[in-house]
Each structure stands twice: as C-alpha cells, then as structure tokens.
Design a protein around this motif. Structure first.
Motif, PDB file in Angstrom:
ATOM      1  N   PHE A 160      10.152  29.500  40.174  1.00 38.00           N
ATOM      2  CA  PHE A 160       9.728  29.823  41.484  1.00 38.00           C
ATOM      3  C   PHE A 160       9.418  31.376  41.371  1.00 38.00           C
ATOM      4  N   ASN A 161       8.369  31.889  42.017  1.00 36.02           N
ATOM      5  CA  ASN A 161       7.740  33.294  41.987  1.00 36.02           C
ATOM      6  C   ASN A 161       8.727  34.102  43.025  1.00 36.02           C
ATOM      7  N   ILE A 162      10.015  33.905  42.750  1.00 33.85           N
ATOM      8  CA  ILE A 162      10.992  34.959  43.604  1.00 33.85           C
ATOM      9  C   ILE A 162      11.804  35.343  42.533  1.00 33.85           C
ATOM     10  N   GLY A 163      11.746  37.012  42.406  1.00 33.97           N
ATOM     11  CA  GLY A 163      12.661  37.438  41.645  1.00 33.97           C
ATOM     12  C   GLY A 163      12.932  38.928  42.170  1.00 33.97           C
ATOM     13  N   THR A 164      13.652  39.693  41.535  1.00 30.46           N
ATOM     14  CA  THR A 164      14.368  40.794  42.077  1.00 30.46           C
ATOM     15  C   THR A 164      13.490  42.025  42.181  1.00 30.46           C
ATOM     16  N   ILE A 165      12.476  42.089  41.229  1.00 27.87           N
ATOM     17  CA  ILE A 165      11.445  43.189  41.314  1.00 27.87           C
ATOM     18  C   ILE A 165      10.363  42.721  42.537  1.00 27.87           C
ATOM     19  N   ARG A 166      10.043  41.401  42.835  1.00 34.95           N
ATOM     20  CA  ARG A 166       9.275  41.082  43.616  1.00 34.95           C
ATOM     21  C   ARG A 166       9.577  41.428  45.045  1.00 34.95           C
ATOM     22  N   LEU A 167      10.865  41.304  45.102  1.00 34.86           N
ATOM     23  CA  LEU A 167      11.774  41.327  46.674  1.00 34.86           C
ATOM     24  C   LEU A 167      11.794  42.762  46.753  1.00 34.86           C
ATOM     25  N   LEU A 168      12.155  43.723  45.821  1.00 31.98           N
ATOM     26  CA  LEU A 168      12.178  45.111  45.744  1.00 31.98           C
ATOM     27  C   LEU A 168      10.975  45.698  46.194  1.00 31.98           C
ATOM     28  N   ASN A 169       9.852  45.135  46.069  1.00 25.19           N
ATOM     29  CA  ASN A 169       8.380  45.509  46.501  1.00 25.19           C
ATOM     30  C   ASN A 169       8.099  44.618  47.447  1.00 25.19           C
ATOM     31  N   ASN A 170       8.625  43.933  48.363  1.00 31.53           N
ATOM     32  CA  ASN A 170       8.325  43.179  49.532  1.00 31.53           C
ATOM     33  C   ASN A 170       7.272  42.296  49.294  1.00 31.53           C
ATOM     34  N   LEU A 171       7.375  41.684  48.049  1.00 30.27           N
ATOM     35  CA  LEU A 171       6.257  40.802  47.489  1.00 30.27           C
ATOM     36  C   LEU A 171       6.504  39.036  47.791  1.00 30.27           C
ATOM     37  N   VAL A 172       7.892  38.863  48.514  1.00 30.98           N
ATOM     38  CA  VAL A 172       8.193  37.668  48.453  1.00 30.98           C
ATOM     39  C   VAL A 172       8.014  37.072  50.063  1.00 30.98           C
ATOM     40  N   THR A 174       7.682  34.518  53.503  1.00 32.02           N
ATOM     41  CA  THR A 174       8.395  33.563  54.331  1.00 32.02           C
ATOM     42  C   THR A 174       8.199  32.211  53.817  1.00 32.02           C
ATOM     43  N   ASP A 175       6.890  31.953  53.187  1.00 33.29           N
ATOM     44  CA  ASP A 175       6.660  30.673  52.764  1.00 33.29           C
ATOM     45  C   ASP A 175       7.148  30.269  51.274  1.00 33.29           C
ATOM     46  N   ASN A 176       7.328  31.556  50.559  1.00 33.19           N
ATOM     47  CA  ASN A 176       7.852  31.281  49.119  1.00 33.19           C
ATOM     48  C   ASN A 176       9.455  30.955  49.509  1.00 33.19           C
ATOM     49  N   TRP A 177      10.130  31.666  50.356  1.00 31.54           N
ATOM     50  CA  TRP A 177      11.494  31.120  50.564  1.00 31.54           C
ATOM     51  C   TRP A 177      11.610  29.659  50.961  1.00 31.54           C
ATOM     52  N   LYS A 178      10.602  29.157  52.022  1.00 32.73           N
ATOM     53  CA  LYS A 178      10.460  28.051  52.644  1.00 32.73           C
ATOM     54  C   LYS A 178      10.367  26.911  51.630  1.00 32.73           C
ATOM     55  N   LEU A 252      20.318  44.656  42.406  1.00 35.10           N
ATOM     56  CA  LEU A 252      21.371  43.799  42.204  1.00 35.10           C
ATOM     57  C   LEU A 252      21.663  43.056  43.673  1.00 35.10           C
ATOM     58  N   VAL A 253      21.369  43.807  44.893  1.00 32.80           N
ATOM     59  CA  VAL A 253      21.394  43.221  46.239  1.00 32.80           C
ATOM     60  C   VAL A 253      20.449  42.181  46.253  1.00 32.80           C
ATOM     61  N   HIS A 254      19.179  42.154  45.843  1.00 36.05           N
ATOM     62  CA  HIS A 254      18.102  41.161  45.980  1.00 36.05           C
ATOM     63  C   HIS A 254      18.645  40.040  45.081  1.00 36.05           C
ATOM     64  N   ALA A 255      19.206  40.030  43.792  1.00 38.72           N
ATOM     65  CA  ALA A 255      19.829  39.068  43.300  1.00 38.72           C
ATOM     66  C   ALA A 255      20.662  38.216  43.955  1.00 38.72           C
ATOM     67  N   LEU A 256      21.752  38.937  44.559  1.00 48.38           N
ATOM     68  CA  LEU A 256      22.596  38.463  45.288  1.00 48.38           C
ATOM     69  C   LEU A 256      22.254  37.613  46.606  1.00 48.38           C
ATOM     70  N   ASN A 257      21.077  37.952  47.118  1.00 49.23           N
ATOM     71  CA  ASN A 257      20.282  37.413  48.112  1.00 49.23           C
ATOM     72  C   ASN A 257      19.909  35.997  47.513  1.00 49.23           C
ATOM     73  N   ILE A 258      19.124  36.053  46.319  1.00 50.23           N
ATOM     74  CA  ILE A 258      18.615  34.681  45.876  1.00 50.23           C
ATOM     75  C   ILE A 258      19.676  33.798  45.536  1.00 50.23           C
ATOM     76  N   PHE A 259      20.863  34.429  44.746  1.00 47.08           N
ATOM     77  CA  PHE A 259      22.019  33.371  44.737  1.00 47.08           C
ATOM     78  C   PHE A 259      22.830  32.830  45.712  1.00 47.08           C
ATOM     79  N   ASN A 260      22.731  33.661  46.896  1.00 43.37           N
ATOM     80  CA  ASN A 260      23.614  33.131  47.974  1.00 43.37           C
ATOM     81  C   ASN A 260      22.540  32.189  48.615  1.00 43.37           C
ATOM     82  N   ASN A 261      21.112  32.299  48.809  1.00 38.39           N
ATOM     83  CA  ASN A 261      20.436  31.572  49.372  1.00 38.39           C
ATOM     84  C   ASN A 261      20.406  30.228  48.640  1.00 38.39           C
ATOM     85  N   ILE A 262      20.166  30.064  47.400  1.00 34.98           N
ATOM     86  CA  ILE A 262      19.992  28.941  46.523  1.00 34.98           C
ATOM     87  C   ILE A 262      21.555  28.088  46.617  1.00 34.98           C
TER      88      ILE A 262
END
Length: 294
Positions: A160-172, A174-178, A252-262
């Motif tokens: 999935f194109n969801i990663g920490t640098i993408r999140l840091l730059n607000n590039l993920v 709602t549809d990506n998460w969905k 790190l906070v973005h990585a935790l967000n990804i792990f928590n969601n998954i």
C-alpha cells in the motif's frame, strides 16, 4: 562467503554485510556491518515527483561509500534494490545510470509486491507456531507491505502507498486508508488467533524503548499509549525526551499510526518484533539463488 544487501528506501539507504558460514550443514548468517544513511528521498519524490539535485548527490555519494565498504570487506556477492521513492521518481532511472557509472553498483527498482516477497525470504514462516496465523507488517517511508501467513504458508501479500514520509507530507488520503481497511477486513481472517510480526526501523525503535525482552510481544494497548505520548509532543520534545535523531522523531508517530490502524482492523492485539528487514530478505534471496545454481 560474504554477501551484501543494499536497500534504498524512501526514508533511508542501508548497506548490510553478512558472512555466511556452514554450521552442521546449515547456513549461519553473521552480521559484519550495517550502515544506514538517512537520504529521505521520499521528501522530494512524494512532493515534486522527482529526486532533487541535493538528494541526487547524496545518493551518488552514498553508493560510492557502500561500494568502497564492500571492497574493504571483500564481498563476494551483492544485490541493490530501490523501493517506493525510486519507483515513483521521474528521474529514478537516470540516477541509477549515474550510480552505475560512478560506483559500479547496479540498482534494481523492485515493485511493492516484490518487496513483500523479500520478507518471505527471511524464512519467517518456518519458525511460526502452527496454532496461530500471522500478519507480517513492514512499514517504510513510502509504502507498507502486508504478508499474511496461515498454516506456515503465505496466503496473501499486498503493498500500500501508505508510509511515514507520505504521512509526514500529508499525502495519504482518506481513500488510501479506506482501501487498506477494506483489504484487511476482506483478506486478513482466520479461525486461528492472529498475531502480528513487525519490521522497519520505527517499530524496532519502539520495541527497544519498551524494554520488552527479545522474543516477547508488545501489546496493541502499549503501541496506542506510546502513540498518544509522541503525538502530544513536538519533534524537538521527542528528540530531547527520548534521545532520538530528528529523522526518527518526526516519522515515528506516523509509523505507530499505521501499525495501530492495521492491528485494530485485523483484530490483532500482540506484535512480535524479530528485527528482520528487506535487507535481511535480500541476503537470504542472494544465498538461495546461489544454492540453486550449484
């Protein structure tokens, strides 16, 4: 025999050098060196579509260093792979040509699915308890790879194109998460209890900070607690309080967000962190290919 793996990710480039010794007819992989350089290619690629001049120079200079180190260690075989950022960079192939010319290193751009498959090269499944199903979660700067094991076999993999640098730059979006949530709900199911296996520099850092013993899992509730603690602090405060480098504190906070969601979407409440990576998978892949040629 000495084998090297180069993993050029969206956040950092890593060179792993292992020596392989045969012990009781089984290969033993001994780590000789691991060098990480925070290139942060995703900061350019995910915002302007290409690697800018400054980071381009960093890539070329870093590969020269990697090449010299491999010579010093008398490396017999190597493989260099680039993932999400280099895949998406308009000038990725041009930079790969320059690297080949200046350092002799041949970089392959691999797909997200290939990246997920390399995880399998770690032979993760061989040591798993058949009473459980396992979701392997590899979180990088540009993408997240999911690999699902049941009865010791890989039954699902997806990038999935969801990663920490993408999140840091607000590039993920709602549809990506969905999309990720729907994929997980549809495919990560088992009659057996499911546990997670995490990889990537961020989850390794959280694991070491947790003081959890090797081989023991962290709980989802612990990850959520750490996420809240980090989310309430500025990057500078995280660096000071937890002795973190800036390039770790901001993602790190973005990585935790990804792990928590998954983990929440998969109904998983425990995660093991065995400290294996794409680079480890590359080492295993090289060794397997060499054995097949014999």
């Amino acid at each position: 025999m000495k084998i090297a793996a180069i993993d050029i990710g969206s956040n950092a480039a890593r060179l792993l050098i292992n020596e392989v010794k045969i012990n009781n007819k089984k290969p033993e992989f001994i780590k000789l060196n691991l060098l990480r350089i925070p290139l942060r290619l995703g900061m350019d690629v995910f915002t302007i579509g290409k690697i800018g001049p400054e980071r381009e120079k960093m890539v070329i200079d870093s590969m020269k260093i990697f090449s010299d180190l491999m010579k010093i260690y008398n490396v017999d075989h190597y493989r260099a792979c680039a993932t999400s950022a280099m895949r998406d960079a308009a000038n990725g192939n041009e930079i790969i040509s320059q690297v080949k010319e200046t350092s002799g290193i041949n970089i392959e751009i691999i797909s997200g699915d290939e990246e997920a498959t390399l995880i399998y090269e770690n032979h993760v499944a061989e040591g798993l308890d058949k009473d459980f199903a396992y979701l392997y979660i590899d979180v990088g700067g540009g993408s997240t790879e999911l690999t699902f094991y049941e009865n010791g076999k890989m039954v699902y993999e997806r990038s999935f194109n969801i990663g920490t640098i993408r999140l840091l730059n607000n590039l993920v979006t709602t549809d990506n998460w969905k999309e990720m949530k729907e994929e997980i709900r549809k495919n990560i199911n088992s009659k057996k209890p499911i546990v997670a296996i995490g990889s990537g520099g961020n989850i390794n850092k959280v694991f070491s900070m947790s003081k959890t013993k090797d081989g023991k899992p962290m709980s989802l509730s612990h990850l959520k607690k750490v996420y809240k603690e980090f989310n309430d602090l500025s990057v500078e405060e995280r660096m000071t309080k937890y002795s973190l480098r800036e390039d770790r504190a901001d993602v790190l906070v973005h990585a935790l967000n990804i792990f928590n969601n998954i983990m929440s979407w998969s109904d998983i409440n425990r995660i093991f962190v065995p400290k294996i990576s794409v680079a480890d998978g590359l080492i295993q892949n090289i060794y397997s290919q060499l054995q097949h040629k014999k």
